[in-house]
Scaffold this active site. Structure first.
Site, PDB file in Angstrom:
ATOM      1  N   THR A  61       0.830  -1.208   0.000  1.00 19.90           N
ATOM      2  CA  THR A  61       0.000   0.000   0.000  1.00 19.90           C
ATOM      3  C   THR A  61       0.862   1.254   0.000  1.00 19.90           C
ATOM      4  OG1 THR A  61      -0.169  -0.056   2.421  1.00 19.90           O
ATOM      5  CG2 THR A  61      -1.891  -1.153   1.167  1.00 19.90           C
TER       6      THR A  61
ATOM      7  N   GLY B 292       0.040  -6.568   8.528  1.00 22.18           N
ATOM      8  CA  GLY B 292      -0.072  -5.294   9.232  1.00 22.18           C
ATOM      9  C   GLY B 292      -0.706  -5.511  10.586  1.00 22.18           C
ATOM     10  N   GLY B 293      -1.361  -4.478  11.109  1.00 19.43           N
ATOM     11  CA  GLY B 293      -1.986  -4.561  12.413  1.00 19.43           C
ATOM     12  C   GLY B 293      -3.494  -4.730  12.320  1.00 19.43           C
ATOM     13  N   ASP B 294      -4.153  -4.620  13.481  1.00 15.00           N
ATOM     14  CA  ASP B 294      -5.603  -4.784  13.541  1.00 15.00           C
ATOM     15  C   ASP B 294      -6.320  -3.730  12.700  1.00 15.00           C
ATOM     16  OD1 ASP B 294      -5.202  -6.892  15.286  1.00 15.00           O
ATOM     17  OD2 ASP B 294      -5.393  -5.638  17.071  1.00 15.00           O
ATOM     18  N   GLY B 295      -5.823  -2.497  12.706  1.00 10.27           N
ATOM     19  CA  GLY B 295      -6.445  -1.440  11.919  1.00 10.27           C
ATOM     20  C   GLY B 295      -6.360  -1.702  10.424  1.00 10.27           C
TER      21      GLY B 295
ATOM     22  N   ASN C  71      -8.800  -4.289   9.518  1.00 11.58           N
ATOM     23  CA  ASN C  71     -10.112  -3.651   9.477  1.00 11.58           C
ATOM     24  C   ASN C  71     -10.342  -2.963   8.129  1.00 11.58           C
ATOM     25  OD1 ASN C  71     -11.692  -0.920   9.827  1.00 11.58           O
ATOM     26  ND2 ASN C  71     -12.435  -2.207  11.486  1.00 11.58           N
ATOM     27  N   GLU C  72      -9.307  -2.307   7.609  1.00  9.62           N
ATOM     28  CA  GLU C  72      -9.417  -1.624   6.311  1.00  9.62           C
ATOM     29  C   GLU C  72      -9.689  -2.614   5.184  1.00  9.62           C
ATOM     30  OE1 GLU C  72      -6.479   0.719   3.202  1.00  9.62           O
ATOM     31  OE2 GLU C  72      -6.108   0.954   5.347  1.00  9.62           O
TER      32      GLU C  72
ATOM     33  N   SER D 126       0.918  -2.696  16.101  1.00 15.68           N
ATOM     34  CA  SER D 126       1.302  -2.233  17.434  1.00 15.68           C
ATOM     35  C   SER D 126       0.735  -3.106  18.538  1.00 15.68           C
ATOM     36  CB  SER D 126       0.842  -0.783  17.636  1.00 15.68           C
ATOM     37  OG  SER D 126       1.388   0.067  16.648  1.00 15.68           O
TER      38      SER D 126
END
Length: 594
Positions: free
Chosen positions: A190, A218-221, A224-225, A318
């Site tokens: 990305t 990546g992370g949880d966010g 979510n994306e 994170s």
């Protein structure tokens, strides 16, 4: 014994296992096993015939093998340790038989101390006959290919700036495992915020069906994306009732603040029950069934009409709460192996609908989905403030969390939630009595691999809507809150080893609503301290309300407002409602081991 004896489902033969010695290798329908042999057991065979220092047996399941490779002709190594005569025997034979044909079985191993952490393991077997090695390798690879749960083609999104900006480096490390397992990957790194969302929202279903899964590094966010990009343009389910539609005529009573004197704490008259909903609301709720199934609301042309693509998450964030809850380890290699081996479970998701951004704005539904958590107040302030300190990396959450705690903001709000009949509390046991703490606690059933709670409710993952047809009762609480949280799963992480709700399950069809009423700093600090330790009881306080629910509504009623934190992403809402969608997300994972 012959170098290879093959039956309908069993093969056996004498091989030389690299760094071990002569072994009797056996393959059956469950996996490979080998037993170290004495030199006398290998007389007349084409293996080396070097004496073993111990009589042990080891095995690896076929389901734990991710690749089998031919290593051509090359050196084999003597045991790493053993009896002196074995080493001497090896040295005598080394000049004449130092090379063999070899094939390597790649899998993983765990330890009793860390059963959730999967470490790469490789077993190289040698034989003097090329056809024997080739036959064994072909048979094993054929078995792996027949496993339809294993992915062959994956779409991978990599967030290069996630967490400590290590997303790309982590993918470069684990991509070698995918290559070895012959899993094709189309990788998209990305370049901006929302890039993965835009790609998932615009991708044609024909191309989407060509992939066996969608992976986020990546992370949880970031997960979510990717998830929202996929769902928002495809999933069609009735929305939960809005706060204004449901209970505009009801007046709240009481306050959610807690008196400072511990002896004066009493249950305030702040909840009201509504056995029957308004007709307009009941029409919406009637779409939802007892077991949460989604019926007759899907477009036959989009992926939800058939097998849904599985999602995968390789941790580079994170917090990485989703990975910890679904695999038990915050480890990229472990997550990669779960994906490659085709492990599968289903996750609940939360559909969140913003009806109004401000008190004066028009009613306009705006939908988002959360896979792990939605939080307001303390949680929203932390995620909002931390955007200013992204340069600090994950440490920004500790710094900002301390700042927000010291400010000690509380917010006026009204929360209404559906009280589900089958969400009654478990049998209670007595606990020690403390000031401001409850005197009872419930027995906890933790979510684990092959969880009976999750499997009994979502065996096939085809049921994606929660709530029930029977008439439900709604409760309301109104007052000042330090935080409002709704957990889809336990949300275990390094800062909260047991998570927000230790016995929340991955697919139990419930949201876990946590309301922290206004209280003093010392009391709130006590709650946070319990949250941060293993075996703590953060919900066992008089100023904490905890409810298992299938749906809830939220309305801000004060001048000051916070924002919502959806899986680490900011979400502004004055009026909000949410419902659980049971088993919505097929995931490459098997759940944490005990």
């Amino acid at each position: 014994m012959d170098g290879s004896n093959c039956g309908l489902s069993v093969m056996s033969g004498c091989f030389y296992l690299d760094h071990v010695g002569d072994v009797l290798l056996t393959r059956n329908q469950h996996g490979l096993s080998w037993k170290c042999l004495d030199s006398s057991d290998c007389e007349g065979t084409t293996c080396l015939g070097i004496g073993s220092w111990e009589n042990t047996e080891t095995e690896i399941k076929l389901s734990d093998i991710y690749a089998v490779e031919f290593d051509s002709y090359g050196l084999v190594h003597s045991p790493k340790s053993g009896l002196g005569h074995a080493k001497e025997c090896f040295r005598k034979r080394l000049l004449t038989t130092q090379q063999m044909y070899r094939f390597t079985v790649h899998g993983f191993q765990t330890s009793p101390k860390e059963p959730c952490l999967w470490k790469l393991a490789a077993f190289t077997f040698g034989h003097m006959d090329l056809q024997t090695c080739q036959s064994w390798m072909d048979q094993l690879n054929y078995t792996l290919i027949k496993d339809v749960e294993r992915p062959r083609n994956l779409l991978v999104f990599v967030h290069p700036k996630s967490g400590k900006a290590s997303g790309l480096k982590i993918w470069e490390t684990v991509s070698k495992i995918f290559i070895r397992a012959k899993v094709n990957t189309k990788v998209l790194v990305t370049e901006r915020a929302g890039h993965a969302f835009d790609v998932m929202a615009s991708i044609q279903n024909k191309e989407l069906h060509s992939y066996d899964g969608i992976i986020a590094v990546g992370g949880d966010g970031f997960f979510n994306e990717v998830l929202n990009g996929y769902l928002l343009s495809r999933l069609k389910v009735p929305l939960p009732p809005s706060p204004s539609d449901s209970f505009t005529t009801v007046q709240s009573r009481g306050s959610s603040s807690v008196p400072e004197s511990g002896d004066g704490v009493h249950e305030s008259d702040q909840k009201e029950h509504f056995p029957l909903l308004h007709d307009s609301v009941q029409e919406v709720m009637n779409f939802r069934t007892v077991n949460g199934s989604c019926q007759g609301t899907e477009d036959p042309d989009h992926p939800f009409s058939g097998e849904r693509p599985r999602f995968g998450l390789i941790p580079a964030g994170s917090t990485d709460a989703i990975v910890i809850c679904t695999t038990g380890a915050r480890d990229p290699v472990t997550s990669a192996l779960h994906i490659i081996l085709g492990r599968k479970l289903f996750l609940d998701a939360m559909q969140v609908v913003r009806w109004k951004t401000t008190p004066t704005s028009a009613i306009e539904p705006f939908i988002r989905y959360a896979a792990s958590f939605a939080g307001y107040g303390f949680y929203g302030d932390v995620i909002s403030e931390s955007e200013k300190y992204r340069w600090m990396g994950p440490k920004r959450y500790d710094y900002v969390g301390t700042k927000v705690f010291l400010k000690h903001r509380s917010y006026e709000a009204e929360v209404m939630f559906e009280e589900a009949e089958n969400a009654k509390a478990s049998p209670l046991t007595r606990s020690k009595t403390w000031p401001f703490r409850s005197t009872t606690r419930s027995e906890k059933i933790l979510c684990r691999a092959k969880c009976s709670v999750c499997s009994s409710k979502a065996e096939d993952g085809n049921s994606i809507r929660a709530s029930c047809q029977e008439k439900t009762r709604w409760c309301r609480t109104r007052g000042r809150f330090l935080s409002i949280g709704a957990a889809v799963m336990s949300n275990r992480n390094e800062r909260a080893p047991d998570g927000l709700v230790v016995d929340a399950h991955l697919s139990d069809g419930f949201l876990h609503l946590i309301l922290i009423k206004d209280c003093s700093r010392p009391k709130y600090l006590w709650h946070l301290t319990e949250l941060a330790k293993k075996g703590g009881e953060p919900l066992n306080f008089e100023f904490v309300e905890y409810h298992k629910t299938r749906a809830f509504t939220f309305t801000s009623i004060g001048e000051a407002e916070s924002v919502w934190n959806l899986d680490g992403e900011i979400f502004e809402a004055h009026h909000l409602s949410a419902q659980v969608l049971r088993g919505l997300i097929p995931l490459f994972a098997s759940g944490p081991e005990v």
